[in-house]
Design a protein around this motif. Structure first.
Motif, short mmCIF file in Angstrom:
data_model
loop_
_atom_site.label_atom_id
_atom_site.label_comp_id
_atom_site.label_asym_id
_atom_site.label_seq_id
_atom_site.Cartn_x
_atom_site.Cartn_y
_atom_site.Cartn_z
N UNK A 25 38.32 63.38 6.36
CA UNK A 25 39.36 63.19 5.48
C UNK A 25 38.89 63.46 4.00
N UNK A 26 39.62 63.63 3.12
CA UNK A 26 39.35 63.79 1.88
C UNK A 26 38.66 62.61 1.06
N UNK A 27 37.60 62.70 0.41
CA UNK A 27 36.82 61.73 -0.21
C UNK A 27 36.18 62.10 -1.35
N UNK A 28 35.34 61.26 -1.87
CA UNK A 28 34.66 61.31 -3.26
C UNK A 28 33.17 61.32 -2.98
N UNK A 29 32.42 62.20 -3.15
CA UNK A 29 31.12 62.20 -3.15
C UNK A 29 30.33 61.08 -4.24
N UNK A 30 29.34 60.23 -3.57
CA UNK A 30 28.51 59.53 -4.33
C UNK A 30 27.54 60.51 -5.18
N UNK A 31 26.89 59.99 -6.29
CA UNK A 31 25.89 60.80 -6.90
C UNK A 31 24.71 60.69 -5.84
N UNK A 62 16.35 63.80 1.77
CA UNK A 62 16.73 64.77 0.79
C UNK A 62 16.97 64.50 -0.62
N UNK A 63 17.40 63.14 -0.56
CA UNK A 63 17.63 62.45 -1.84
C UNK A 63 16.42 62.16 -2.62
N UNK A 64 15.23 61.64 -1.57
CA UNK A 64 13.90 61.48 -2.29
C UNK A 64 13.25 62.79 -2.80
N UNK A 65 13.68 64.05 -2.39
CA UNK A 65 13.16 65.13 -2.92
C UNK A 65 13.98 65.50 -4.14
N UNK A 66 15.02 64.97 -4.34
CA UNK A 66 15.88 65.46 -5.60
C UNK A 66 15.75 64.71 -6.63
N UNK A 67 15.29 63.44 -6.27
CA UNK A 67 15.34 62.31 -7.51
C UNK A 67 13.91 62.16 -7.98
N UNK A 68 13.72 61.56 -9.14
CA UNK A 68 12.64 61.19 -9.71
C UNK A 68 11.89 60.01 -8.84
N UNK A 69 10.52 60.18 -8.87
CA UNK A 69 9.90 59.11 -8.11
C UNK A 69 9.97 57.68 -8.39
N UNK A 70 10.28 57.55 -9.63
CA UNK A 70 10.49 56.24 -10.58
C UNK A 70 11.53 55.32 -9.81
N UNK A 88 13.76 50.91 5.70
CA UNK A 88 14.14 51.70 4.68
C UNK A 88 12.96 51.73 3.32
N UNK A 89 12.69 50.38 3.12
CA UNK A 89 11.55 50.22 1.98
C UNK A 89 10.33 51.05 2.49
N UNK A 90 9.89 50.98 3.63
CA UNK A 90 8.65 51.26 4.29
C UNK A 90 8.95 52.97 4.26
N UNK A 91 10.21 53.43 4.61
CA UNK A 91 10.32 54.90 4.64
C UNK A 91 10.15 55.33 3.18
N UNK A 92 10.69 54.82 2.35
CA UNK A 92 10.63 55.27 0.85
C UNK A 92 9.17 55.46 0.45
N UNK A 93 8.51 54.14 0.46
CA UNK A 93 7.13 54.13 0.28
C UNK A 93 6.22 55.15 0.90
#
Length: 516
Positions: A25-31, A62-70, A88-93
């Protein structure tokens, strides 16, 4: 008279939907930043009603690859400190390790705060999902430092669990301890011959107890004694020494082994469970206390069950007292009946998304007795709640409703049709609205919210998302906040947004403000 065509007031143009949700259904994408924030504090990498664990993993990377590491590092820190997340914190690390980020050493010290987190980090890194299978020199050194700085008790805690076990980790990184006791402990863990007298005190006491040389229950993590034959008195002793979380999860075990029949045990357990400092230190989710309460058997004393309710009230201490006319709309549709942390064979939580949504509504009602609660599915479900009832009781009453499709605009339409006064509207859902889908333009939720705004120009909308999705039914703007998660940290953000101290990006700003 001035030209009407030029100077006539026009209603604000609503943003057209720009994507589709998982229900098509139609929706708005998050940044991208908001998507990572959402995944960080709600994603448990398990099967949900709409998303497979592989899809969640792909989205995170995918988001990690797009965003700055900080920002990625701050999202990991927020997820661990505020959201009390683990995987999730362990994955991002681990993802930052694969990027060779200079932030890894500082972040490691903040995220890897227990032996369980250490083993999770090693497991994720070794799996290869972030692009590498070896630890590498820097992660190896960081793991070595943790092992060489941990206390004996922390190391014993780390020895509980497998895949990998503490022995596996030791064999991977080969730490070189400076202390004799630590060297002996590591040798003992991996199964090498060791002089028992060289082992540290707690470990010696554990071995003496296991061998029968001592009847005194050692003050080690409860799980290390799980296979031993203990008397009722010894179980009662354990009830006073095991960690707070272990105590919460093992009430039925204590009852089964007769611990509560020992004079004074029930009173001591109840006092520990309801201790404000202990509840805060345990970083317990309110829904975990709801689960513990539900799962306690008839053999668990009423005083202990009541203490769980007291602990739940304490865990919701961050719920703000919202001014004015407050409306809470928990989604009770079919998709909300799935486990809040997703399906995982043999490890699915008994707590569902609907339970958490109901808990949020009941908690707000406790702080704001005049709040209006409007559960919804295809339409609004009428329910009578008593604000004087416990949060636990009202949450259970709300969670007993449910089924049907998702129609996020339903409660908003009812409010608008009735011309109700609204200052704050809190929508708790998985955002997968489809009953009210429109082909073009704004979502129906936005259209109905605009009708409410015409009656209540000062009104603010807060959408709490229960699941790791990437879309919303209400686009971010100054009067609309989208926030994800099911920890009490969400209430901090809501209070700041409602008070006008921050705008619609407050949740992302809260993450950006993290320091380490």
């Amino acid at each position: 008279m001035a030209n009407v065509k030029l100077f006539n007031s026009h209603p604000a143009t609503l943003p057209a939907s720009d994507t589709h949700n998982a229900a098509k259904a139609p929706a708005y994408a998050y940044s991208a930043r908001h998507q990572l924030a959402q995944l960080s504090v709600t994603g448990c990498l398990n099967q949900t009603f709409y998303a497979a664990p592989e899809a969640q993993l792909d989205s995170v990377l995918q988001r990690v690859g797009e965003l700055d590491s900080r920002y990625v590092a701050k999202a990991a820190l927020y997820a661990r400190r505020k959201g009390h997340m683990k995987d999730m914190p362990a994955l991002l690390l681990a993802a930052l390790v694969a990027q060779r980020s200079a932030l890894v050493p500082a972040l490691f010290g903040e995220v890897i705060d227990s032996g369980k987190m250490l083993r999770t980090f090693v497991q994720i890194l070794r799996s290869g999902v972030t692009g590498r299978k070896s630890l590498g020199s820097q992660p190896k050194r960081l793991v070595q430092q943790w092992l060489n700085n941990a206390t004996e008790y922390q190391l014993l805690q780390a020895s509980v669990g497998n895949q990998p076990s503490l022995a596996d980790v030791l064999k991977m990184v080969h730490p070189k301890p400076a202390e004799t006791w630590r060297e002996a402990f590591f040798a003992w863990v991996i199964g090498k011959p060791v002089d028992v007298q060289a082992l540290p005190e707690l470990t010696r006491a554990l071995l003496a107890f296991r061998s029968g040389a001592s009847t005194e229950v050692p003050g080690v993590p409860f799980q290390l004694l799980g296979n031993e034959t203990l008397s009722a008195e010894q179980w009662a002793h354990l009830a006073g020494t095991m960690g707070w979380q272990a105590l919460r999860m093992n009430l039925n075990t204590l009852a089964r082994h007769g611990a509560f029949e020992v004079p004074g045990c029930a009173e001591r357990v109840a006092a520990r469970l309801a201790d404000p400092a202990a509840v805060a230190k345990a970083r317990v989710y309110p829904y975990q206390l709801l689960a513990a309460y539900r799962m306690t058997g008839d053999d668990v004393p009423a005083s202990v069950r009541n203490a769980l309710q007291d602990a739940l009230e304490l865990s919701l201490g961050n719920v703000p007292v919202l001014p004015g006319n407050v409306v809470v709309c928990p989604d009770v549709s079919g998709s909300m009946h799935t486990p809040v942390t997703g399906y995982r064979q043999g490890a699915s939580t008994a707590v569902r998304c609907i339970d958490v949504a109901a808990l949020v509504a009941a908690a707000v009602l406790r702080k704001q007795p005049n709040a209006r609660v409007m559960p919804f599915e295809v339409d609004v479900v009428d329910v009578q709640l008593n604000a004087r009832d416990s949060v636990m009781s009202n949450a259970q009453k709300l969670a007993a409703i449910g089924g049907g499709g998702t129609n996020c605009s339903a409660p908003l339409a009812r409010l608008a049709n009735a011309g109700c006064k609204v200052d704050t509207l809190i929508l708790v859902s998985d955002n997968e609205s489809w009953i009210d889908a429109r082909r073009h333009g704004a979502t129906e939720t936005m259209r109905q919210w605009e009708r409410i705004k015409k009656i209540n120009p000062q009104a603010r909308l807060v959408c709490i998302d229960m699941q790791p999705g990437a879309t919303t039914q209400a686009a971010d703007r100054e009067d609309i906040l989208n926030v994800g998660g099911f920890s009490d940290a969400v209430f901090d953000v809501i209070e700041q947004f409602i008070s006008g101290r921050y705008g619609a990006r407050q949740w992302v700003q809260a993450i950006e403000a993290m320091e380490f």
